[in-house]
Enzyme design. Structure first.
Site, PDB file in Angstrom:
ATOM      1  N   ARG A  65       0.834  -1.214   0.000  1.00  0.00           N
ATOM      2  CA  ARG A  65       0.000   0.000   0.000  1.00  0.00           C
ATOM      3  C   ARG A  65       0.867   1.263   0.000  1.00  0.00           C
ATOM      4  O   ARG A  65       0.455   2.285  -0.547  1.00  0.00           O
ATOM      5  CB  ARG A  65      -0.922   0.001   1.218  1.00  0.00           C
ATOM      6  CG  ARG A  65      -2.148  -0.869   1.014  1.00  0.00           C
ATOM      7  CD  ARG A  65      -3.073  -0.807   2.200  1.00  0.00           C
ATOM      8  NE  ARG A  65      -4.348  -1.442   1.898  1.00  0.00           N
ATOM      9  CZ  ARG A  65      -5.317  -1.618   2.790  1.00  0.00           C
ATOM     10  NH1 ARG A  65      -5.147  -1.211   4.037  1.00  0.00           N
ATOM     11  NH2 ARG A  65      -6.441  -2.188   2.441  1.00  0.00           N
ATOM     12  N   GLY A 110      -7.478  -8.935   1.953  1.00  0.00           N
ATOM     13  CA  GLY A 110      -6.274  -9.295   2.711  1.00  0.00           C
ATOM     14  C   GLY A 110      -5.817 -10.735   2.527  1.00  0.00           C
ATOM     15  O   GLY A 110      -4.652 -10.983   2.172  1.00  0.00           O
ATOM     16  N   GLY A 116     -12.158  -3.939   2.181  1.00  0.00           N
ATOM     17  CA  GLY A 116     -13.579  -3.622   2.365  1.00  0.00           C
ATOM     18  C   GLY A 116     -14.149  -2.772   1.241  1.00  0.00           C
ATOM     19  O   GLY A 116     -15.278  -3.002   0.789  1.00  0.00           O
TER      20      GLY A 116
HETATM   21  C1  3PG Z   1      -8.724  -1.594   4.954  1.00  0.00           C
HETATM   22  O1  3PG Z   1      -7.752  -2.126   5.474  1.00  0.00           O
HETATM   23  O2  3PG Z   1      -9.629  -2.237   4.407  1.00  0.00           O
HETATM   24  C2  3PG Z   1      -8.777  -0.101   4.902  1.00  0.00           C
HETATM   25  O3  3PG Z   1      -7.557   0.454   5.284  1.00  0.00           O
HETATM   26  C3  3PG Z   1      -9.914   0.430   5.726  1.00  0.00           C
HETATM   27  O4  3PG Z   1      -9.686   0.164   7.082  1.00  0.00           O
HETATM   28  P1  3PG Z   1     -10.935   0.138   8.086  1.00  0.00           P
HETATM   29  O5  3PG Z   1     -11.723  -1.102   7.740  1.00  0.00           O
HETATM   30  O6  3PG Z   1     -10.339   0.081   9.460  1.00  0.00           O
HETATM   31  O7  3PG Z   1     -11.735   1.381   7.863  1.00  0.00           O
HETATM   32 MG    MG Z   2     -10.453  -3.940   6.628  1.00  0.00          MG
END
Ligand code: 3PG
Ligand code: MG
Length: 404
Positions: free
Chosen positions: A40, A350, A373
């Site tokens: 990232r 992920g 997400g």
């Molecule tokens: C993620 O890792 O999906 C993004 O950085 C968003 O993070 P969050 O779900 O804590 O808002």
């Molecule tokens: Mg997340």
């Protein structure tokens, strides 16, 4: 229409001498005090370089983890990221932990602000905080597609109040890749959705079904569908309260003429551990104390054959417990089939990124999104609020004669 027409981009404005506030997503995994995956951060380097090379100063802001607001939490500090970024850029980075002392910043070309989620009001999209951020810059750039599903001060509010709000190159690239998925995708189009929970991906399954020709399921999601179709799945991970929903989704697929092929064979173990014995079993021969931990070789081969013929592939979620060698083959075969397929392929999430790294197929995918997400919400067909805000600002900006 290209995304560039929907947004104001860096190419539309003059950057020289300006102070540019860039929202990035540096929410990287940290293990044992080290950044375990810096993709990232790397993904944002071209953006930072483009802005500094145009003679502007960059102030970067990002979230990290989900700390309690209004409080410093060393575990969620971006200080490691600041050090790493300096190495990647080969340039000094000024790391500012005290947001109230921005005026103290010297003449460094690149500033990284401490975790935006330490600020009270960030996750509530507080107006005052948003205005404070907007006041820091001449130009606001949102390059955090991975956080575009969040209605936060640093993703939405700031874009409302900044003198100019534009979409960063990474965000534009992500949107272009994803737009291609849904705008006249080449067919057949296959989505692979794995992972443990049906409940978190229920809407995703429903909306994907309308768009794709075939939906391949893995993990606990596939188990739930297997059980709903009458199979004994032993002790496998399953969401019993969603069996009816799974049946309903299979019914919708039938009506639409879409396919949801279910595994015909699986790899079972008696427990989830590195030492668990793996046994290939046809569905129908699963014991009451078995756990399904991977798709079987016959199933993997059938899925791979379909993927090799696909023209568009979306991948989110592994097919089994790929972290354990003896249960990783199914995910490996599917990963390689996606890599070998001539299809336009997009993957994200992920666990999926970890699987892509494990099987070394990254260079053979068309696009790997940095989003988790946000990727899912986009696939569900939801409007991403931060994107909507950039589009809104772009419309207003185009109407008022491009003063910048
Ligand atoms: C993620 O890792 O999906 C993004 O950085 C968003 O993070 P969050 O779900 O804590 O808002
Ligand atoms: Mg997340």
């Amino acid at each position: 229409m290209s995304r560039g027409n929907l947004f104001v981009t860096l190419d539309d404005i003059s950057l020289s001498g300006k102070r540019v506030l860039v929202r990035v997503d540096f929410n990287v995994p940290i293990k044992n005090g080290r950044i375990s995956d810096d993709s990232r951060i790397r993904a944002c380097l071209p953006t930072i370089n483009k802005i500094t090379q145009a003679g502007a100063r960059v102030v970067l802001m990002s979230h990290m983890g989900r700390p309690k607001e209004g409080k410093f939490d060393p575990a969620a500090s971006l200080n490691l990221v600041a050090d790493h970024l300096a190495i990647l850029l080969g340039e000094k980075i000024r790391f500012i932990s005290d947001w109230n002392n921005l005026g103290e910043a010297g003449n460094e070309r690149i500033i990284l602000l401490e975790n935006v989620r330490f600020q009270t009001g960030e996750t509530k999209n507080d107006d005052q905080l948003a205005r404070k951020m907007a006041a820091m810059c001449d130009i606001f750039v949102n390059d955090a597609f991975a956080a575009a599903h969040r209605v936060h001060a640093s993703t939405c509010g700031v874009a409302k109040y900044a003198p100019v709000a534009c979409a960063g190159p990474l965000l534009v690239k992500e949107m272009e890749a994803l737009t291609t998925l849904f705008k006249n995708p080449a067919r057949p189009m296959i989505a692979i959705v794995g992972g443990s929970k049906v409940s978190t991906k229920l809407n995703l399954l429903k909306s994907l079904l309308e768009r794709v020709d075939q939906l391949i399921l893995g993990g606990g999601i596939a188990n739930t569908f297997l059980k709903a179709s009458g199979a004994n799945i032993g002790e496998s991970l399953c969401e019993d309260d969603l069996l009816e929903t799974a049946t309903e989704i299979m019914g919708i697929a039938k009506t639409l003429g879409k396919q949801i092929p279910l595994p015909t064979d699986v790899v079972c173990g008696k427990n989830i551990s590195d030492y668990a014995e793996a046994r290939v079993k046809p569905v129908g021969k699963i014991d009451s104390d078995d756990l399904i931990l991977d798709i079987g070789p016959e199933t993997a081969k059938n899925y791979a054959t379909a993927l090799l013929k696909a023209k568009t592939i979306i991948w989110n979620g592994p097919l089994g417990v790929f972290e354990i060698e003896q249960f990783s083959r199914g995910t490996g075969i599917i990963a390689n089939a996606i890599a070998d397929s001539p299809a336009f392929s997009v993957a994200g999430g992920g666990d999926t990124l970890a699987a892509i790294a494990k099987f070394g197929i990254a260079p053979k995918l068309t696009y790997i999104t940095t989003a988790g997400g946000a990727f899912l919400e986009y696939l569900e067909g939801k409007t991403l609020p931060a994107i909507a805000m950039l589009e809104e600002r772009a419309q207003a900006w185009r109407a008022t004669e491009r003063e910048y």
